[in-house]
Scaffold this active site. Structure first.
Site, mmCIF file in Angstrom:
data_model
loop_
_atom_site.group_PDB
_atom_site.id
_atom_site.type_symbol
_atom_site.label_atom_id
_atom_site.label_comp_id
_atom_site.label_asym_id
_atom_site.label_seq_id
_atom_site.Cartn_x
_atom_site.Cartn_y
_atom_site.Cartn_z
ATOM 1 N N TYR A 17 -28.207 -45.657 16.425
ATOM 2 C CA TYR A 17 -29.118 -46.670 16.966
ATOM 3 C C TYR A 17 -28.893 -47.984 16.216
ATOM 4 C CZ TYR A 17 -33.415 -48.251 19.264
ATOM 5 O OH TYR A 17 -34.332 -48.913 20.053
ATOM 6 N N TYR A 39 -23.642 -53.301 24.486
ATOM 7 C CA TYR A 39 -23.717 -52.577 25.769
ATOM 8 C C TYR A 39 -25.045 -52.804 26.474
ATOM 9 C CZ TYR A 39 -25.183 -48.241 28.211
ATOM 10 O OH TYR A 39 -25.746 -47.316 29.060
#
Length: 386
Positions: free
Chosen positions: A282, A330
């Site tokens: 993350y 992304y």
């Protein structure tokens, strides 16, 4: 001790919703539903097969109820655990236990966010209640919390802004190969360093994207998974841990509870870091990647800066990390943890196209919630790992 649940459940369907900036009037529930229908189709299942619902979000108080209402599912098991961005790795852990206990047969884990559209239209997203020990300093949350951790890491271990920038460059190198990534223009360390400073030492390029989007995964027993449309990706081990809520209560700014969650996941899976083929972390901020590489055991504490420079985490590096481009390049729709699992499954299935990691049988996913507050580590594997 290896978990008795090792390999007992599998992810059988994954999907994203539309990503980036969605059509006006789209709701978080719309994106959850869209991703869910796509994930079920990926598995060869339908809404009528689902009897377990798991959801959390920043824009809805009762995510699993919203998901059930939207899809018309009268679930016999429901879980709305919210630990921030790590919620979905926790949901997978809980679904593993629920399926083993017979509480549900097919679990749907979903998320949706329209945070980009909301904020660009002048809306706001609710925040945690103020902390009287932090508010007088007017921190820009969450970035100031992560900047504090980055500053301490730099002071204690000699980590540099160039090390942080190397993380962002590697993420972009992966994103260039991902047609769904928001930012696909190649970048350099020099461009990252020259970007406007937001909260010293983090520039705007050290921070995740601000996008709309969502995702969904479908989980069932290993036995049922064998008869479905795609090759199952097995849950080998999971671990959860938490250390604080507010950054001012973090015991050590350079050590997260991924130390504990990672140890628990590796023990449950009966594996070590040497067994891992791909890593999905993350990366809300560049410091996250450095901290988690250390805390999960891929390098020693304080050595992640050297690791990303010398070993490498990009497509040509020694350890593939955040192979879809991550939250930095992304997609990052507020709570990113579910999309980590989507990418890990695709890598193990061999479905990642130009960015596919060769011979990928084991993937490690680490979800992070709050201000480095909650960590949940998941280890997934192909049939070859059973």
């Amino acid at each position: 001790m290896v978990s008795e649940l090792r390999g007992a459940t599998a992810i059988v369907g994954v999907a994203e919703s539309d990503l980036g900036e969605v059509a006006p009037g789209t709701t978080p529930a719309d994106l959850m539903g869209q991703a869910s229908i796509r994930a079920l189709a990926d598995a060869g299942l339908t809404v009528s097969d689902v009897d377990g619902l798991f959801a959390a979000g920043t824009q809805m108080m009762m995510g699993s109820l919203s998901l059930g209402e939207y899809l018309g599912i009268n679930a016999r098991y429901s879980d709305g655990t919210n630990t921030g961005g790590s919620s979905f790795e926790a949901h997978l852990h809980h679904a593993e236990a629920a399926i083993a206990a017979g509480l549900c047969d097919v679990a749907l884990i979903a998320y949706g966010s329209t945070q980009r559209s909301l904020l660009r239209s002048g809306g706001t997203i609710p925040q945690e209640q103020p902390n009287p020990y932090e508010e007088p300093y007017a921190p820009m949350m969450p970035i100031s919390a992560y900047a504090l951790a980055a500053s301490r890491h730099m002071h204690q271990f000699g980590t540099t802004r160039e090390d942080l920038a190397t993380v962002a460059v590697a993420a972009r190198e992966w994103a260039v190969m991902n047609p769904k990534a928001w930012s696909r223009k190649p970048t350099t360390v020099e461009e990252i360093l020259a970007a406007p400073m937001i909260s010293d030492p983090l520039s705007v390029k050290d921070c995740c994207l601000l996008t709309d989007g969502g995702g969904a995964i479908v989980v069932t027993s290993a036995e049922r998974a064998r008869d479905l449309a795609k090759e199952p990706v097995y849950v080998l081990g999971s671990g959860e841990a938490q250390s604080h809520l507010h950054i001012s209560s973090m015991p050590d700014f350079t050590v997260t509870s991924a130390v504990q969650s990672g140890q628990r996941a590796f023990e449950a899976a009966g594996l070590t870091v040497e067994d891992v083929d791909v890593v999905e972390l993350y990366d809300a901020f560049t410091i996250n990647t450095l901290l988690f590489l250390e805390d999960l055991g891929f390098c020693k504490k304080g050595e992640a800066g050297r690791f990303v420079r010398e070993v490498g985490i990009g497509p040509k590096g020694g350890l593939p990390v955040n192979t879809n481009g991550g939250g930095l390049s992304y997609c990052h729709p507020g709570m990113y943890g579910l999309l980590l699992l989507v990418e890990a499954v695709r890598q193990i299935r061999g479905e990642s196209g130009d960015r596919q990691v060769a011979d990928c049988d084991v993937a490690l996913v680490n979800g992070n919630g709050g201000f480095l507050s909650s960590q949940c580590t998941t280890i997934l594997g192909s049939a070859a790992t059973l």
